[in-house]
Structures are given as C-alpha cells and as structure tokens.
Motif scaffolding. Sequence first.
Motif, short mmCIF file in Angstrom:
data_model
loop_
_atom_site.label_atom_id
_atom_site.label_comp_id
_atom_site.label_asym_id
_atom_site.label_seq_id
_atom_site.Cartn_x
_atom_site.Cartn_y
_atom_site.Cartn_z
N ALA A 9 -6.39 -5.66 -9.84
CA ALA A 9 -6.00 -4.47 -10.60
C ALA A 9 -7.01 -3.35 -10.39
O ALA A 9 -6.63 -2.18 -10.26
N THR A 10 -8.28 -3.69 -10.33
CA THR A 10 -9.32 -2.68 -10.10
C THR A 10 -9.18 -2.06 -8.72
O THR A 10 -9.26 -0.84 -8.56
N VAL A 11 -8.96 -2.89 -7.70
CA VAL A 11 -8.79 -2.38 -6.34
C VAL A 11 -7.55 -1.50 -6.26
O VAL A 11 -7.57 -0.43 -5.64
N ALA A 12 -6.48 -1.89 -6.89
CA ALA A 12 -5.26 -1.09 -6.88
C ALA A 12 -5.47 0.24 -7.59
O ALA A 12 -5.00 1.30 -7.12
N ALA A 13 -6.18 0.24 -8.71
CA ALA A 13 -6.40 1.47 -9.45
C ALA A 13 -7.30 2.42 -8.67
O ALA A 13 -7.03 3.63 -8.61
N VAL A 14 -8.35 1.90 -8.06
CA VAL A 14 -9.25 2.75 -7.28
C VAL A 14 -8.51 3.31 -6.07
O VAL A 14 -8.64 4.50 -5.74
N THR A 15 -7.72 2.50 -5.39
CA THR A 15 -6.95 2.97 -4.24
C THR A 15 -5.97 4.06 -4.66
O THR A 15 -5.82 5.08 -3.98
N ALA A 16 -5.32 3.89 -5.78
CA ALA A 16 -4.37 4.89 -6.27
C ALA A 16 -5.09 6.19 -6.62
O ALA A 16 -4.60 7.28 -6.31
N LEU A 17 -6.28 6.09 -7.23
CA LEU A 17 -7.03 7.30 -7.58
C LEU A 17 -7.49 8.05 -6.34
O LEU A 17 -7.60 9.28 -6.35
N VAL A 18 -7.77 7.33 -5.27
CA VAL A 18 -8.20 7.98 -4.03
C VAL A 18 -7.02 8.62 -3.31
O VAL A 18 -7.13 9.73 -2.77
N SER A 22 -4.11 13.29 -2.50
CA SER A 22 -3.64 13.73 -1.19
C SER A 22 -2.12 13.72 -1.06
O SER A 22 -1.58 14.18 -0.06
N SER A 23 -1.42 13.23 -2.04
CA SER A 23 0.04 13.14 -1.93
C SER A 23 0.73 14.50 -1.86
O SER A 23 1.76 14.61 -1.19
N PRO A 24 0.26 15.59 -2.49
CA PRO A 24 0.95 16.87 -2.33
C PRO A 24 0.95 17.36 -0.89
O PRO A 24 1.83 18.11 -0.49
#
Length: 115
Positions: A9-18, A22-24
């Motif tokens: 969950a921590t790895v997924a949250a950090v990856t999502a925050l990074v 950049s998605s726009p």
Amino acid sequence: MTRSALRSATVAAVTALVLLPSSPAFAASHPDAGADPGGGLSVWQTLLIFAGIPAGIFALIVVLVSAPSAARGPRYRPGLGWWAAPVWFNGPEDADSAVRSATATTGGGGASARW
C-alpha cells in the motif's frame, strides 16, 4: 494488516503521488485551438541560452570576486623578505637628517625598558 500488505500500500501510494502530477501532460494529444507554439530554437540558440548565459554569469562573478585582490597588488607573506619601502609613521619631516643627528642613549631607555 500484515507487513507485506502495508508495504504494498505504501509503494502504491508513493507511486501514485509521483505519477499523478504528470497526468495533465498526457491529457491532450493535440494543442488547444488558440495555442501557437511558434518556431523552435536552433542548436546554437539553445546552447547560448542554456550554456552561454550561465557561463557568462559565472565568469562575471569570478571577475567581481577576484578584481579587488588583483587591484590591491601583492601582499606580504610570512617567511619571505620584506620588499616594501620603509615608512616612519609620525616621524620628523626629514627622516634622514633626524637619523644622522641622533645620539645613542647610555645606561637606560630603549627596548630594555630600564629608565
């Protein structure tokens, strides 16, 4: 919650925050109707802007920092001979005649501090 689930969950949250900021950039595959990107820069213009200007600013700072010491001239360094002309502060107007007419003291005064 187990440790592996918490770690995932921590790895997924950090990856999502990074990746979310950049998605726009991926949102539009074509420029907006009013956007006009203009002409590109040549290699020389790019080098001038991103390498030449910072190098010029660096050179200007180096000159501004080293100019005062270069203008002052050489300094005395311990262990080297004294190269400057002698200076007699607050002495007589004609130092040469004062030295010639001076008499030696006997029995006191001087650097021995016996008055």
